[in-house]
Design a protein around this motif. Structure first.
Motif, PDB file in Angstrom:
ATOM      1  N   GLU A 196      31.518  89.342  80.646  1.00 46.56           N
ATOM      2  CA  GLU A 196      30.635  89.700  81.756  1.00 46.56           C
ATOM      3  C   GLU A 196      29.669  90.798  81.351  1.00 46.56           C
ATOM      4  N   THR A 243      23.210  91.208  87.839  1.00 48.61           N
ATOM      5  CA  THR A 243      24.549  90.674  87.626  1.00 48.61           C
ATOM      6  C   THR A 243      25.361  90.898  88.888  1.00 48.61           C
ATOM      7  N   SER A 270      27.863  85.854  88.576  1.00 45.24           N
ATOM      8  CA  SER A 270      26.611  85.106  88.462  1.00 45.24           C
ATOM      9  C   SER A 270      25.507  86.037  87.991  1.00 45.24           C
ATOM     10  N   ASN A 271      24.535  85.466  87.288  1.00 45.72           N
ATOM     11  CA  ASN A 271      23.403  86.230  86.763  1.00 45.72           C
ATOM     12  C   ASN A 271      22.088  85.567  87.143  1.00 45.72           C
ATOM     13  N   ASP A 296      25.638  79.733  85.301  1.00 46.72           N
ATOM     14  CA  ASP A 296      26.782  80.291  86.004  1.00 46.72           C
ATOM     15  C   ASP A 296      27.887  79.268  86.161  1.00 46.72           C
ATOM     16  N   ARG A 297      29.059  79.764  86.441  1.00 46.53           N
ATOM     17  CA  ARG A 297      30.228  78.925  86.653  1.00 46.53           C
ATOM     18  C   ARG A 297      29.930  77.855  87.702  1.00 46.53           C
ATOM     19  N   GLN A 307      31.186  80.003  82.461  1.00 51.81           N
ATOM     20  CA  GLN A 307      29.776  79.975  82.096  1.00 51.81           C
ATOM     21  C   GLN A 307      29.520  79.097  80.868  1.00 51.81           C
TER      22      GLN A 307
END
Length: 480
Positions: free
Chosen positions: A33, A136, A148-149, A225-226, A236
């Motif tokens: 992360e 972030t 998530s980014n 993102d996931r 990710q």
């Protein structure tokens, strides 16, 4: 939300596991992360780090809640000249905070109360006429890691906010997306048949391909993102193209970002018409504090989450007029943005404590992540003041044996909580302290809120008349 100078942030991204994921073609691990990498790890862009203290007029917009059942801390930068980009970040952050508050802070969800939302940022580029920021988000109410980014870009030449996909020329976006799909189809957990539907629609494409940065050697990395392009369990996905591959695809703006990422030209010029002057205290008091709390009535005022401009400078002026000492529990990303304010705090005889890098609940982190949060902040404090801190205040007051074992810093909580984050009312904040103050109390306030700073003169005047002496936490502890 409010503005205060900051930084952020210079959240150093790029842990070793993320680098490995980029090169090996596997999903990034949860441990990669942004912001949790050890001090000294590579920045997210793989190139030069951005010193936020060099960005003239930098401000930070912050919003937070210390409520035990509704804990969140959100921040993003506001750079003079990039107002359109700031508006885009503001819209996204406010939407995330509102969604979290609605889903986690009301009714049965609030009664259960354990979720946390943290939104922080880092600069990807701030040179020439380009600016890049990554937000972030870790949402504890979401499934899985909740990580998530999103990246946001600003084109000073055209005075326009840009999306991640704007790094690629519009005529080349179909080719670029086709290349992305080819790389993703071989990944475990990716449904190749669904990629066309996910990435071919232009509107959906912009929302999904929203995190792209350049590497030091000119390559381009896209992070998903996931659950965006694969099953949630896969976490990710990271795709990297070398410089030679991306060269035909880049827009003019993308080429400038690529150049300023790998070889920054130095100053940032976005054509701002006004840049706030640096905030400095009007008055300071630097003589040694010889107060003996075994002989007189003492109280320790503490201020969390700063430094903030101009609030912290104003606060230092108020404290100096009463020769009062205080303890500042500073957030590392803010220290990086305003080392001059932290230096002024120290020079005036105040104590500087550690309040983590970007205000997460430390009890939800691994020991290595806790160490990173605290050590990076201590390093920034020592760089600003020449002295390493000895105290830390855990965000939200959340501390356990794991956190204590990860650091040699001594934890500090409080006796009087002003709840000034909730009550933005100077008179109410002042009255809370005045009514509740007892000898040897530690008082919790925040110097990021103008209303809290405005309450301080009345607190100092009234309690001084009652015989209280304002000292640092360490001086108070020495007499107990």
């Amino acid at each position: 939300m409010r503005k205060s100078s900051l930084f952020p942030s210079l959240v150093l991204l790029g842990s070793l596991s993320l680098t490995a994921a980029c090169s090996s073609g596997v999903p990034a691990s949860p441990g990669s992360e942004p912001g949790d990498g050890p001090a000294g790890s590579s920045p997210a862009n793989g190139g030069h780090t951005v010193d936020p203290a060099r960005i003239r007029g930098l401000e930070i917009v912050t919003d937070s809640s210390e409520h035990g059942a509704c804990r969140y801390a959100a921040s993003y930068p506001a750079v003079p000249g990039a107002e359109r980009m700031t508006s885009a970040m503001q819209k996204d952050v406010e939407q995330r905070v509102d969604t979290f508050r609605t889903g986690s802070c009301e009714g049965d969800a609030a009664a259960e109360g354990s979720a946390e939302l943290n939104i922080s940022y880092e600069f990807l580029a701030a040179s020439g006429d380009v600016l890049g920021v990554r937000l972030t988000t870790r949402d504890g109410s979401a499934a899985g890691s909740g990580l998530s980014n999103s990246t946001y870009w600003y084109d000073g030449e055209d005075q326009a906010a840009r999306t991640a996909l704007d790094l690629v020329d519009e005529a080349s976006q179909d080719d670029f997306v086709s290349a992305l799909k080819e790389k993703l189809k071989s990944r475990e957990g990716v449904d190749a048949a669904s990629l066309d539907g996910i990435l071919d629609d232009p509107a959906n494409r912009t929302a999904v391909v929203d995190d792209m940065v350049f590497t030091a050697d000119g390559g381009l990395t896209a992070t998903f993102d996931r659950g965006e392009v694969g099953v949630p369990a896969a976490d990710q996905y990271v795709v990297t193209f070398p410089k030679t591959a991306v060269a035909p695809w880049l827009s003019d703006f993308g080429k400038r970002v690529q150049r300023q990422t790998g070889r920054p030209s130095g100053g940032l010029d976005l054509g701002a018409t006004h840049e706030p002057e640096p905030s400095v205290p009007v008055e300071t008091a630097s003589e040694d504090d010889t107060t003996d709390c075994a002989q007189v009535t003492c109280i320790a005022l503490t201020f969390d989450d700063g430094p903030a401009a101009p609030e912290t400078a104003t606060l230092l002026t108020y404290l100096a007029r009463y020769k009062a000492r205080a303890t500042f529990f500073t957030v590392g990303q803010n220290v990086a943005a305003h080392p001059e304010l932290v230096r002024a705090e120290s020079d005036a005889g105040h104590e500087i404590g550690n309040h983590s890098w970007n205000h997460p609940d430390l009890t939800g982190l691994t020991p290595d992540e806790v160490r990173s949060q605290l050590e990076r902040t201590s390093t920034a404090i020592e760089a600003a003041t020449g002295k390493a801190p000895t105290l830390f205040r855990p965000p939200y007051g959340a501390v356990n044996d794991t956190v204590k074992a990860a650091t040699t810093l001594s934890p500090v909580l409080w006796d009087v909580d002003t709840e000034d984050w909730k009550h933005r009312d100077a008179a109410k904040v002042a009255r809370t302290v005045i009514d509740k103050a007892k000898p040897n109390d530690v008082v919790l306030m925040h110097d990021i809120h103008p209303t809290s700073v405005a309450a301080v003169p009345e607190i100092l005047r009234t309690l001084t008349e009652r015989g209280f002496h304002f000292v640092t936490v360490s001086r108070l502890r020495a007499a107990l």
